[in-house]
Write an enzyme that holds these catalytic residues in place. Sequence first.
Site, PDB file in Angstrom:
ATOM      1  N   ASN A  75       0.863  -1.168   0.000  1.00 10.87           N
ATOM      2  CA  ASN A  75       0.000   0.000   0.000  1.00 10.87           C
ATOM      3  C   ASN A  75       0.907   1.227   0.000  1.00 10.87           C
ATOM      4  O   ASN A  75       1.830   1.318   0.806  1.00 10.87           O
ATOM      5  CB  ASN A  75      -0.892  -0.008   1.250  1.00 10.87           C
ATOM      6  CG  ASN A  75      -1.877   1.143   1.283  1.00 10.87           C
ATOM      7  OD1 ASN A  75      -1.497   2.296   1.111  1.00 10.87           O
ATOM      8  ND2 ASN A  75      -3.140   0.838   1.524  1.00 10.87           N
ATOM      9  N   ASP A  76       0.670   2.163  -0.901  1.00 13.18           N
ATOM     10  CA  ASP A  76       1.590   3.293  -1.051  1.00 13.18           C
ATOM     11  C   ASP A  76       1.661   4.173   0.189  1.00 13.18           C
ATOM     12  O   ASP A  76       2.556   5.011   0.307  1.00 13.18           O
ATOM     13  CB  ASP A  76       1.196   4.138  -2.269  1.00 13.18           C
ATOM     14  CG  ASP A  76       1.605   3.464  -3.577  1.00 13.18           C
ATOM     15  OD1 ASP A  76       2.621   2.752  -3.567  1.00 13.18           O
ATOM     16  OD2 ASP A  76       0.913   3.649  -4.591  1.00 13.18           O
ATOM     17  N   CYS A  77       0.722   4.039   1.108  1.00 14.23           N
ATOM     18  CA  CYS A  77       0.764   4.834   2.330  1.00 14.23           C
ATOM     19  C   CYS A  77       1.562   4.146   3.435  1.00 14.23           C
ATOM     20  O   CYS A  77       1.836   4.754   4.464  1.00 14.23           O
ATOM     21  CB  CYS A  77      -0.656   5.112   2.821  1.00 14.23           C
ATOM     22  SG  CYS A  77      -1.614   6.120   1.672  1.00 14.23           S
TER      23      CYS A  77
END
Length: 497
Positions: free
Chosen positions: A482-484
């Site tokens: 997840n890019d976060c």
Amino acid sequence: MKYGYFDDINREYVITEPKTPWPWINYLGNKDFFSLISNTAGGYSFYKDAKFRRITRYRYNGVPMDAGGRYFYIKDGDTVWNPGWKPTKTPLDAYECRHGMNYTVIKGEKNGLEAKALFFVPLETHAEITRLTLTNKTDSPKSFKLFSFIEWCLWNAATDMENFQRNFSTGEVEIDGSTIYHKTEYKERRNHYAFYSVNTPVNGFDTDRETFIGLYNGFDEPDAVIEGRPCNSVAHGWSPIASHYLEITLAPGESRDLIFMLGYIENPQDEKWESKGIINKAPARAMMARFDTTEKVDKAFAELRTYWDELLGRFSVRSGDERLDRMVNIWNQYQCMITFCFSRSASFFESGIGRGMGFRDSNQDLVGFVHQIPARARERIIDIASTQFPDGGCYHQYQPLTKRGNNDIGGGFNDDPMWLIFGTVAYIKETGDLSILSEPVPFDNQPGSEVSLMDHLRVSFDHVINNLGPHGLPLIGRADWNDCLNLNCFSNDPNES
């Protein structure tokens, strides 16, 4: 407030109020040549790569919102207006935008004059077509002036916004009849140019932005339009644009079509010039000839509609709920195809500059469209795998023009290798094509490093199990899964997924 509605019969979303909460956009093109267009005709175009082959300039996160696009200014007496409302924002008597499958229609009306613009990219064509239909809806003759407008980007969309000392010296155009050619750096180091044409003799033109707009004006009040006359400016450096000027008279009830084309051409190195200093325009002329009449444009548009009918006809549901049917049968499949084409690399929220096609993204995207275009899905898997490293690691992104990994971002995203397995499995389950596993695929696009795709999948799996944390779980890298989630940015300790 209601801004529009779905037209399920025509597979369109109809916008009836131009002042939408944000620009509501559509995507034109489905292979190689692409455009983004908002409901007020904002946006930009590019060939294959939104960073390295940007054709028109666009301003992100700017004030006012959605600045730059393909504009038509109409000067009718003392009134200046645009069919798409922007950029002049002159109140219109009627407005409508129809976002369809790879096309958009924007229609505006003011003081009895209707202007209807159809925008689309024909199949297998490196150009955006605009069919502008002008109709006099009054019972008297109507004479008015029309100015087209686009602004050229100097090819690399990143350096276009950075190196002004250089950019202000390199812009170059060539005018030939009703066609304006953008040939910046063509003689020095490029084999490509762009052009903007109209299928009728023009009464004038402009190619220098400062001359056309005025040094301290915005797109909403160009000097040339306000004064009602072009300056026939020829850009030499600074900021090149393309603007056609036409004087038009329509009888009561008369309609007239104008065909505008924004095209991209590449010439072989030994075929770059017609004569000394004169670019080889033969391919551009041939492209224009394919779409120089309303009949030819209508035929190309019908072919595009048929293409989408066939794509969307391969899978459909009838649930009894029109909202569910609409999303599954039209917009979800359309969105999946657009996502495949762009891999989120270019939109109004991704500039197309800071990234390329995502390794993880593109593998995930396969699931949504593989049933529609399996041959292109197969090609995409090979392209993705070809950017992988011998140890199973990956570039997180690659540039679609070169199909090489993006060094600016690099790798270290430990989940990426597993997504190659996921995408390949999705393809095989849909197609039954096991031969893809035997396809020779290089590492990091290095000739001579080819191994089977199956071997790429093996090293993908090995890369994950060889990079474990202290508890035997997969080690988190950069923004894994997840890019976060970028937890290692805040710790010197190894963290696990």
